[in-house]
Design an enzyme around this catalytic site. Sequence first.
Site, PDB file in Angstrom:
ATOM      1  CE  LYS A 213       5.258  -4.147  -0.861  1.00  0.00           C
ATOM      2  NZ  LYS A 213       4.060  -4.356  -1.701  1.00  0.00           N
ATOM      3  CB  SER A 214       7.110   4.176  -4.088  1.00  0.00           C
ATOM      4  OG  SER A 214       6.933   5.490  -3.632  1.00  0.00           O
TER       5      SER A 214
END
Length: 207
Positions: free
Chosen positions: A167-168
């Site tokens: 979840k960048s």
Amino acid sequence: TERYHRGPMKLNPSPYIWFNGELVAWEKAQVHVLTHALHYASSVFEGIRAYPTPRGPAVLGLDEHVERLFDSCRIVHLPIPYTPARIRDAVLETVRENGHDACYIRPLVYRGYGALGVWPEENPVEVAIATFPWVKPNERELYENGITVGVSSWRRMAPDTLPAMAKSAGNYVNSALVVMEAKRHGYGEGLVLDVDGYVSEGSGQNV
């Protein structure tokens, strides 16, 4: 895993943000304009909800969210300087000290100020946890009536181009383009295909 496009969350300041190990006043949780994450998206985050119960606020899937946060950090080589137990406690502490009955929770791990350049490791890894009320007056209407959806001209990136399982923050450039295009075309949300033309997800939702 929202079932509808939630739209932007209007920020209503809370008293505190957990910032690098301590609670600080909301307005004091600031970073320098040359913070590495602002220039190179060297950050990961989570989106968590707390709901009201007769025994007080309950955080949905807290352990699973913390586990995914640490998995994201591992994937993008962000050595988070706290244990999962400390982050879990910090989330609960922040919800409690801000006096929420229900809220949105945003943990953020990022490369801070130190050096500028793609190579990140001369920059400290910092952690912030913000909690604030979730304000969306038409949420019930969205559940009952649904929304309009159009297939986006933007595709999800191949898994060997960006770390799709993390979840960048960098992955959400794609999401922002998807939802902006959908709004321009008169839809509430965009449906995104992968590089092979299969249904992938919405801009920020599972399908």
